[in-house]
Design an enzyme around this catalytic site. Sequence first.
Site, PDB file in Angstrom:
ATOM      1  N   SER A   1       0.851  -1.190   0.000  1.00 26.07           N
ATOM      2  CA  SER A   1       0.000   0.000   0.000  1.00 26.07           C
ATOM      3  C   SER A   1       0.883   1.236   0.000  1.00 26.07           C
ATOM      4  O   SER A   1       1.752   1.386   0.863  1.00 26.07           O
ATOM      5  CB  SER A   1      -0.911  -0.012   1.231  1.00 26.07           C
ATOM      6  OG  SER A   1      -1.771   1.100   1.226  1.00 26.07           O
TER       7      SER A   1
ATOM      8  N   LYS B   1      -1.049  -0.804  -4.431  1.00 23.66           N
ATOM      9  CA  LYS B   1      -2.281  -0.100  -4.078  1.00 23.66           C
ATOM     10  C   LYS B   1      -1.941   1.348  -3.796  1.00 23.66           C
ATOM     11  O   LYS B   1      -1.090   1.637  -2.946  1.00 23.66           O
ATOM     12  CB  LYS B   1      -2.949  -0.731  -2.848  1.00 23.66           C
ATOM     13  CG  LYS B   1      -4.243  -0.017  -2.437  1.00 23.66           C
ATOM     14  CD  LYS B   1      -4.990  -0.760  -1.344  1.00 23.66           C
ATOM     15  CE  LYS B   1      -4.463  -0.451   0.020  1.00 23.66           C
ATOM     16  NZ  LYS B   1      -5.313  -1.021   1.104  1.00 23.66           N
ATOM     17  N   LEU B   2      -2.615   2.252  -4.504  1.00 24.66           N
ATOM     18  CA  LEU B   2      -2.402   3.672  -4.304  1.00 24.66           C
ATOM     19  C   LEU B   2      -3.530   4.243  -3.458  1.00 24.66           C
ATOM     20  O   LEU B   2      -4.702   4.069  -3.787  1.00 24.66           O
ATOM     21  CB  LEU B   2      -2.356   4.415  -5.653  1.00 24.66           C
ATOM     22  CG  LEU B   2      -1.336   3.947  -6.688  1.00 24.66           C
ATOM     23  CD1 LEU B   2      -1.441   4.818  -7.934  1.00 24.66           C
ATOM     24  CD2 LEU B   2       0.080   3.972  -6.121  1.00 24.66           C
ATOM     25  N   LYS B   3      -3.191   4.948  -2.398  1.00 28.63           N
ATOM     26  CA  LYS B   3      -4.180   5.706  -1.659  1.00 28.63           C
ATOM     27  C   LYS B   3      -4.564   6.936  -2.491  1.00 28.63           C
ATOM     28  O   LYS B   3      -3.687   7.588  -3.073  1.00 28.63           O
ATOM     29  CB  LYS B   3      -3.620   6.149  -0.303  1.00 28.63           C
ATOM     30  CG  LYS B   3      -3.326   5.000   0.655  1.00 28.63           C
ATOM     31  CD  LYS B   3      -4.604   4.386   1.203  1.00 28.63           C
ATOM     32  CE  LYS B   3      -4.293   3.381   2.301  1.00 28.63           C
ATOM     33  NZ  LYS B   3      -5.523   2.805   2.912  1.00 28.63           N
TER      34      LYS B   3
ATOM     35  N   ASP C   1      -7.352   2.987  -3.300  1.00 25.28           N
ATOM     36  CA  ASP C   1      -8.112   2.946  -2.055  1.00 25.28           C
ATOM     37  C   ASP C   1      -8.437   4.369  -1.636  1.00 25.28           C
ATOM     38  O   ASP C   1      -7.544   5.184  -1.407  1.00 25.28           O
ATOM     39  CB  ASP C   1      -7.285   2.249  -0.966  1.00 25.28           C
ATOM     40  CG  ASP C   1      -8.016   2.155   0.367  1.00 25.28           C
ATOM     41  OD1 ASP C   1      -9.222   2.444   0.404  1.00 25.28           O
ATOM     42  OD2 ASP C   1      -7.371   1.777   1.361  1.00 25.28           O
TER      43      ASP C   1
ATOM     44  N   ASN D   1     -10.661   5.174   1.034  1.00 28.12           N
ATOM     45  CA  ASN D   1     -10.999   5.309   2.457  1.00 28.12           C
ATOM     46  C   ASN D   1     -12.157   6.277   2.672  1.00 28.12           C
ATOM     47  O   ASN D   1     -12.079   7.193   3.489  1.00 28.12           O
ATOM     48  CB  ASN D   1      -9.785   5.740   3.273  1.00 28.12           C
ATOM     49  CG  ASN D   1      -8.731   4.662   3.407  1.00 28.12           C
ATOM     50  OD1 ASN D   1      -7.618   4.822   2.919  1.00 28.12           O
ATOM     51  ND2 ASN D   1      -9.070   3.551   4.047  1.00 28.12           N
TER      52      ASN D   1
ATOM     53  N   GLU E   1     -11.269   0.689  -4.000  1.00 27.40           N
ATOM     54  CA  GLU E   1     -11.623   0.258  -2.650  1.00 27.40           C
ATOM     55  C   GLU E   1     -12.319   1.381  -1.876  1.00 27.40           C
ATOM     56  O   GLU E   1     -11.817   2.502  -1.809  1.00 27.40           O
ATOM     57  CB  GLU E   1     -10.353  -0.173  -1.912  1.00 27.40           C
ATOM     58  CG  GLU E   1     -10.597  -0.719  -0.513  1.00 27.40           C
ATOM     59  CD  GLU E   1      -9.300  -1.081   0.177  1.00 27.40           C
ATOM     60  OE1 GLU E   1      -9.343  -1.377   1.388  1.00 27.40           O
ATOM     61  OE2 GLU E   1      -8.231  -1.070  -0.479  1.00 27.40           O
TER      62      GLU E   1
ATOM     63  N   ASP F   1     -14.486  -2.161   2.052  1.00 22.81           N
ATOM     64  CA  ASP F   1     -13.604  -2.372   3.204  1.00 22.81           C
ATOM     65  C   ASP F   1     -14.351  -1.977   4.463  1.00 22.81           C
ATOM     66  O   ASP F   1     -14.950  -2.815   5.147  1.00 22.81           O
ATOM     67  CB  ASP F   1     -12.331  -1.532   3.003  1.00 22.81           C
ATOM     68  CG  ASP F   1     -11.405  -1.523   4.209  1.00 22.81           C
ATOM     69  OD1 ASP F   1     -11.672  -2.225   5.201  1.00 22.81           O
ATOM     70  OD2 ASP F   1     -10.385  -0.814   4.174  1.00 22.81           O
TER      71      ASP F   1
ATOM     72  N   LYS G   1     -10.618  -7.497   6.721  1.00 27.18           N
ATOM     73  CA  LYS G   1      -9.704  -7.128   7.797  1.00 27.18           C
ATOM     74  C   LYS G   1     -10.248  -7.739   9.081  1.00 27.18           C
ATOM     75  O   LYS G   1     -11.292  -7.314   9.578  1.00 27.18           O
ATOM     76  CB  LYS G   1      -9.605  -5.612   7.928  1.00 27.18           C
ATOM     77  CG  LYS G   1      -8.821  -4.935   6.809  1.00 27.18           C
ATOM     78  CD  LYS G   1      -8.771  -3.432   7.014  1.00 27.18           C
ATOM     79  CE  LYS G   1      -7.961  -2.768   5.908  1.00 27.18           C
ATOM     80  NZ  LYS G   1      -8.078  -1.295   5.967  1.00 27.18           N
TER      81      LYS G   1
ATOM     82  N   GLY H   1      -4.661  -4.740   5.498  1.00 29.26           N
ATOM     83  CA  GLY H   1      -3.739  -4.575   6.608  1.00 29.26           C
ATOM     84  C   GLY H   1      -3.956  -3.264   7.329  1.00 29.26           C
ATOM     85  O   GLY H   1      -4.530  -2.322   6.781  1.00 29.26           O
TER      86      GLY H   1
END
Length: 368
Positions: free
Chosen positions: A135, A161-163, A189, A191, A214, A239, A263, A291
């Site tokens: 990540s 995985k790119l935030k 992702d 969030n 995500e 998620d 998770k 994670g």
Amino acid sequence: MKLVGVELLRIAMPLVAPFRTSFATLTTREILLVRVVTEHHEGYGECVTMADPLYSSEYTAAAADVLRSHLVPALAALPALDPWAVAPALAAFKGHRMAKAALETAVLDAWLRAHDLSMGQWLGATAERVPAGVSVGIMDSIPALLDAVDGYLSEGYLRIKLKIEPGWDVEPVRAVRERFGDGVLLQVDANTAYTLGDAAQLARLDPYGLLLIEQPLDEEDIRGHAALAERVRTPICLDESIVSARSAADAIASGACSVVNIKPGRVGGYLEARRIHDVCAAHGVPVWCGGMLETGLGRAANVALAALPGFTLPGDTSASDRYYRTDITEPFVLKDGHVDVPRAPGLGRSPIPERLAEVTESTEWIRR
């Protein structure tokens, strides 16, 4: 197995580099560890809460309080202890899944050691090693991002995985694709950083062949995710929205996702995580293991979970040195893009006393 007592340990683990998401920037990971002591064995669980309630409503100080005031006393009232008894004993207390997961994992670790079983054996793992993804946090610039991704690919990571967040989404994805090509397994992702009103912007990611987006929307916006899934080609992965096998089944049935990130801490523990795996497998929905910047203790359990057959996508099962120069356990090492599933009894990892002592800020003993 009978409970003797529980120790709560607060530790602080400096990160090798700041890790920025759409909701926070971390330089040190503050972690609550739970040590369960029985008459013959002990076991550890790692609570994945953050210091502040930013990723979820749970946070570390509250987790310690609910463990001290409610969860441990409820467990201590049981005449005998095993992993299946934990969730029913704690069911009267609403929420606090991360605290419950840490306590259940510590009991499970002790129980597995007593029965000379590894976590992988007990869960039903079918692989001896699992593919590792990494990540990558939000960076200050595109060149800095490209340098970071180049380093991780050079180390052998099999998925990036790119935030992302509004203002940092299409451009970094385009830059990574142009630099490293279409062969790199790439996902993003958010969030929960977007709303359904951003659907057109998120659709601009479609040409880049991402594995998934995500958690783009708020965790409670299942209907919004279903609507978004009809407006973008990139698969939607949930998620934060997935907190149980029931919520996973509901999300799948509503069309809100076609991939699930499991998770264990977020869903209340590894027993519930395995149930989510089974629900998704029954519906043909691929899963992967997320994670929370775990130490070797939490990473060991996650790697064992990721070895189940339904985990068909690389997870956030990075090597220890992705986040920590020195782990509190024997480190996980990347080998040909994979990490080995522990074979020793219990979690397969134990704290190294001197390393644990170096990062421990406080301890609290709760006697039965």
